[in-house]
Structures are given as C-alpha cells and as structure tokens.
Design an enzyme around this catalytic site. Structure first.
Site, PDB file in Angstrom:
ATOM      1  N   ARG A 166      13.911  14.452  49.201  1.00 16.49           N
ATOM      2  CA  ARG A 166      14.825  14.513  48.324  1.00 16.49           C
ATOM      3  C   ARG A 166      14.467  13.902  47.231  1.00 16.49           C
ATOM      4  NH1 ARG A 166      21.164  12.864  48.442  1.00 16.49           N
ATOM      5  NH2 ARG A 166      20.575  11.094  47.191  1.00 16.49           N
ATOM      6  N   TYR A 213      24.348   8.959  39.982  1.00 17.74           N
ATOM      7  CA  TYR A 213      24.320   9.178  41.418  1.00 17.74           C
ATOM      8  C   TYR A 213      22.886   9.183  41.949  1.00 17.74           C
ATOM      9  CZ  TYR A 213      24.144  11.591  45.704  1.00 17.74           C
ATOM     10  OH  TYR A 213      23.835  11.772  47.004  1.00 17.74           O
ATOM     11  N   ASP A 223      19.772  16.720  44.991  1.00 20.63           N
ATOM     12  CA  ASP A 223      21.464  16.931  45.530  1.00 20.63           C
ATOM     13  C   ASP A 223      22.156  16.757  43.780  1.00 20.63           C
ATOM     14  OD1 ASP A 223      24.025  16.602  46.198  1.00 20.63           O
ATOM     15  OD2 ASP A 223      23.540  15.190  47.521  1.00 20.63           O
ATOM     16  N   HIS A 280      25.154  16.679  43.784  1.00 17.39           N
ATOM     17  CA  HIS A 280      26.601  16.097  43.896  1.00 17.39           C
ATOM     18  C   HIS A 280      27.591  16.671  43.115  1.00 17.39           C
ATOM     19  CE1 HIS A 280      28.248  12.437  45.742  1.00 17.39           C
ATOM     20  NE2 HIS A 280      27.370  12.829  46.720  1.00 17.39           N
ATOM     21  N   GLU A 290      21.186  21.275  46.234  1.00 17.38           N
ATOM     22  CA  GLU A 290      22.397  20.953  47.110  1.00 17.38           C
ATOM     23  C   GLU A 290      23.717  20.594  46.199  1.00 17.38           C
ATOM     24  OE1 GLU A 290      21.833  17.820  49.651  1.00 17.38           O
ATOM     25  OE2 GLU A 290      23.813  17.113  49.735  1.00 17.38           O
ATOM     26  N   GLU A 341      28.650  19.460  52.657  1.00 13.58           N
ATOM     27  CA  GLU A 341      28.842  18.176  53.259  1.00 13.58           C
ATOM     28  C   GLU A 341      30.448  17.632  53.294  1.00 13.58           C
ATOM     29  OE1 GLU A 341      25.993  15.628  51.202  1.00 13.58           O
ATOM     30  OE2 GLU A 341      27.569  14.784  50.291  1.00 13.58           O
ATOM     31  N   ARG A 383      25.540  22.711  55.141  1.00 14.72           N
ATOM     32  CA  ARG A 383      25.584  21.124  55.219  1.00 14.72           C
ATOM     33  C   ARG A 383      26.540  20.380  56.037  1.00 14.72           C
ATOM     34  NH1 ARG A 383      22.218  17.511  54.159  1.00 14.72           N
ATOM     35  NH2 ARG A 383      23.195  16.243  52.546  1.00 14.72           N
ATOM     36  N   GLU A 402      18.946  15.990  57.470  1.00 15.22           N
ATOM     37  CA  GLU A 402      18.534  14.616  56.149  1.00 15.22           C
ATOM     38  C   GLU A 402      18.315  13.530  57.146  1.00 15.22           C
ATOM     39  OE1 GLU A 402      22.193  14.064  54.295  1.00 15.22           O
ATOM     40  OE2 GLU A 402      21.233  12.681  52.671  1.00 15.22           O
ATOM     41  N   TRP A 421      32.595  12.715  41.780  1.00 13.44           N
ATOM     42  CA  TRP A 421      31.454  11.881  41.612  1.00 13.44           C
ATOM     43  C   TRP A 421      30.280  12.416  42.525  1.00 13.44           C
ATOM     44  CZ3 TRP A 421      29.992   9.872  46.820  1.00 13.44           C
ATOM     45  CH2 TRP A 421      28.998   9.067  46.507  1.00 13.44           C
TER      46      TRP A 421
HETATM   47  C1  CS2 Z   1      24.953  12.457  49.851  1.00 13.33           C
HETATM   48  C2  CS2 Z   1      25.463  11.288  50.560  1.00 13.33           C
HETATM   49  O1  CS2 Z   1      23.301  12.239  51.654  1.00 13.33           O
HETATM   50  C3  CS2 Z   1      23.793  13.066  50.818  1.00 13.33           C
HETATM   51  O2  CS2 Z   1      23.413  14.366  50.372  1.00 13.33           O
HETATM   52  O3  CS2 Z   1      25.734  13.593  49.042  1.00 13.33           O
HETATM   53  O4  CS2 Z   1      25.096  10.305  49.661  1.00 13.33           O
HETATM   54  C4  CS2 Z   1      26.944  11.168  50.139  1.00 13.33           C
HETATM   55  O5  CS2 Z   1      27.333  11.034  48.899  1.00 13.33           O
HETATM   56  C5  CS2 Z   1      27.831  10.043  51.061  1.00 13.33           C
HETATM   57  O6  CS2 Z   1      27.396  10.629  52.406  1.00 13.33           O
HETATM   58  C6  CS2 Z   1      29.129  10.156  51.006  1.00 13.33           C
HETATM   59  O7  CS2 Z   1      29.634   9.446  52.077  1.00 13.33           O
HETATM   60 MG    MG Z   2      24.719  15.299  49.328  1.00 18.61          MG
END
Ligand code: CS2
Ligand code: MG
Length: 402
Positions: free
Chosen positions: A147, A159, A210, A212, A236, A262, A283, A339, A402
């Site tokens: 990633r 991020y 990602d 995010h 992602e 996630e 996810r 991951e 975020w």
């Molecule tokens: C993320 C994480 O791993 C990922 O894909 O999006 O960094 C996520 O921000 C954290 O697990 C939040 O607790």
């Molecule tokens: Mg993520």
C-alpha cells in the site's frame, strides 16, 4: 458446561488494546479483541457492566445462540461500541470451541483452502521520493503487495504519513490532534505518485492505496479513472462508508477495484454494495464486525457475487484479531488479501503469538483455538493511556472526514 468468569484486560504496550478473557468451568479460556481505537474504555465499560453479567452461567459452546443474544437480543443494535464488544465475545467463544475440540480455528471454518495468506505492507513517505524508497524497503523484506501513501505537496500532515522514524500510527496521546487536507492537490498528486512507483518497480508488484474516506463521489470517480493505467490491486475507502450510493457513481466511470468497510460493523452495511456489485473487497474486520459467526455469513454472501475478503489489519487491531483473521483467511475460498502492519516488539511482551511472516505471506501454527495467549502480569505493567485519532480540516479550516 458453563461460563464461570469473564474479565476485560486493558493494556497499553505502546498503544491501547482491550482484550476479553472468558473462562469456563471446563478449565479452558478464550480470548477476544475488543479494541476500538480512541474509544477503548467505552467498549470495556459496556462489556464489564452489561455483557459479562449476561454471559455468566451460559454454555460457551452455543456460539450461534450467544451471538444472537447480543445482536437480536439487544434492542439498540449495531454501532461500533456494541459490535466491538459482541466481536470480542464471539472470538473468545470460538477460541474456546477450538481448545475444547483440540483443533486450530481454521479447521472449524472448513479447513485450509491455502497454506499461507497473502499480505500487504504499508509504504509511506513525507513525499513521493521517500514513499518510493519505502516501497523498495518493503519489497526487500519479501512483500509482493504494498500500500503506498505519501504526503501531498503543500498539505501539512496528510493521512498515512508516519510522524517519526517508526511505522505509521495515527492515534496520539491525549485529545485529538488536527491534520489538514486538500482534495484538489491530492487528486493532482496521486496519479503522479503511482506513475513514479510503476516506473521504479515495474508491473509485477501489487499496489494498493487508501483514500481514507476523503473524496466526494465525483472526485472519487476522477481519481479511480486517473489511476487506471497503474492497475491498482485496490483503491480503499474512496468515499466515506456512510454514503454507500457514492459507489454507484464511481462504478460508472472506472474499473479500478474498490475495497470498503473498515468502519462498518454489520452485514447490513454491505447488502446493496455487494448485491449491486459496487465493490470488490470487504474490509470489515472480525474484531469490529461481529466476529467469526457474522463474518462467515458475510463472506459467503460476498462470495456469491465474486467479492473477496480483505480484512483490516492496522496496528490498532490486536494480535488476537490478527491471528483469528489468518485462520479465517486460510479457510474461506473467496480470500483476497490481508493487511499486515507488524506490531512493535513491546506488544509481544504482552501477547504470545503463533503466526509468522515469510516471503510476503503469513502462516499460523496448529495451536488449538486462535492460538494467541496474553500474559496478564506483563499487561498490568502497561496501564491505559488516553490516545485519540486525529481530526482533519480543509486548508480553509472546515472540518472534514479524517
Ligand atoms: C487504515 C488505518 O489500515 C488502514 O487501512 O485506514 O490506518 C485506520 O486509519 C486505523 O486503523 C484507524 O484506527
Ligand atoms: Mg483504511
């Protein structure tokens, strides 16, 4: 057989983890991961004050009935806190089941569909050059899937960019710190970043990215389209998970594979996304999405639509969750990728783990159940420290995702 005791162990070996330990009158105990990053004590309190008293005296072997007791039986269902607690209960009960039967968890889920689990690493850098360097280091370690995240020019603290030397860890002690964001700059930068990565490392490496939750649907569509030449393994969370209709718009414009969820915690977050074939990877992790009992059903449903599993596995998911994920990944036929962010060494003082990284994959030994143990004396040496995830503001100060 009865559950005779259960307790919540909160420990902070470098970062907070919440672990549920369920003990039976058969002399066997099970562990579940109840960590909800930045909201750890809410889950601990919910477990201690409500779930544990309801568990005492119940037969731990009835995983299906107990799952429904804490899902259908809870009028205020779903939600991150509720489902993290239910996930921990379910994982601990499956751990017990495996120990009682003397067999590793994967055998209870259909046995092995594969010997090893493909994992992806995190490469990160303050800028494109550093990120490229980081990709090279991951490939040297044997990873075949990476990633890639990098600081966006003129956007301080983006991020996915590690603050210091170590790996990326977004939670920081105390109240939330603020990061910044600018989507137009990001949308111009991201395709160039992946062009550089392909130029440097060729076509074979599997690349992931990602977003995010940062883009609007049309921005996400633009990004997914612009990234098409670089053939990502997945893009992602291109739009925020709560806006599921956003994926329809993205799909109209791009064939870049999409991974999402996630932050989801129920099969109902996924029903339209999967049945309308708007996504390619699930996810939602075991420790937030209702444990093995729920994820088995979701994986089966996803498989019908050729959607694959790609569990969240950041450092805020504990070794108990990672080990359980490996069992699950070994077993289900529609596994895609896992991951993997290795926990810092200090975490192994508290958790005794049974998985091993080798040549871009993880494997797990045949210890019955999930196979991870916790050293409670060591756990007590690392008391809880409040830490929160950041919040993000656009460059004009507007609060954004975020
Ligand atoms: C993320 C994480 O791993 C990922 O894909 O999006 O960094 C996520 O921000 C954290 O697990 C939040 O607790
Ligand atoms: Mg993520």
């Amino acid at each position: 057989m009865k559950i005779k005791n259960a307790k919540v162990i909160v420990s902070c070996p470098g970062r907070n983890f919440v672990t549920l330990k369920i003990e039976t009158d058969a002399g066997v105990y099970g562990l579940g991961d109840a960590t909800l990053n930045g909201r750890e004590l809410a889950v601990a309190s919910y477990l201690e004050n409500y779930c544990i008293p309801m568990l005492l005296g119940k037969d731990p072997r009835n995983t299906e009935d107990l799952w429904n007791y804490f899902y259908r039986g809870v009028y205020w269902k779903r939600g991150a806190v509720n489902m993290a607690a239910l996930s921990a209960i379910d994982l601990a009960l499956w751990d017990i089941k495996g120990k009682l039967l003397g067999t590793p968890l994967y055998n209870l889920l259909g046995g092995k569909s594969r010997e090893r689990v493909l994992v992806y690493a995190h490469a990160t850098g303050k800028d494109s050059a550093e990120a490229l360097d980081s990709v090279g280091k991951k490939l040297d370690l044997g990873f075949s899937a990476v990633r890639v995240q990098a600081g966006v020019p003129n956007v301080p603290a983006s991020y996915g960019v590690a603050r210091g030397e170590g790996p990326y860890e977004p939670a920081a002690p105390g109240l939330p710190h603020e990061e910044s964001w600018d989507t137009p700059r990001y949308l111009r930068f991201a395709p160039k970043l992946f062009q550089n990565v392909r130029d440097a490392y060729g076509d074979d490496v599997l690349l992931l990215h990602d977003v995010h939750h940062r883009c609007t649907p049309i921005e996400a569509a633009r990004l997914a389209k612009d990234l098409e030449p670089y053939r990502l393994f997945w893009l992602e969370d291109p739009v925020t998970g709560e806006l599921q209709e956003g994926l329809r718009l993205l799909r109209r414009h791009s064939v870049t594979p999409v991974a999402i969820g996630e932050v989801f915690n129920s099969v109902y977050d996924y029903t339209s996304l999967i049945s309308e074939q708007l996504i390619d990877f699930v996810r939602m992790p075991l420790s937030h999405g209702g444990g093995v009992t729920h994820l088995l059903k979701l994986a089966a449903f996803a498989g019908i639509y050729h959607v694959q599993m790609g569990f969240h596995g950041a450092t805020d998911l504990s070794p108990v969750n990672l080990a359980a994920s490996i069992h699950f990944d070994l077993a289900v036929s529609n596994f895609g990728i896992q991951e993997y962010m290795p926990h810092p060494e200090v975490v192994n003082e508290v958790f005794k783990v049974n998985y091993r990284f080798e040549r871009g994959t993880l494997s797990i030994d045949d210890t019955p159940g999930i196979g991870v143990d916790i050293d409670e004396e060591q756990a007590a040496r690392y008391p809880y420290q409040m830490a929160c995830l950041p919040v993000a503001r656009k460059l004009d100060g507007t609060l954004t995702y975020w």
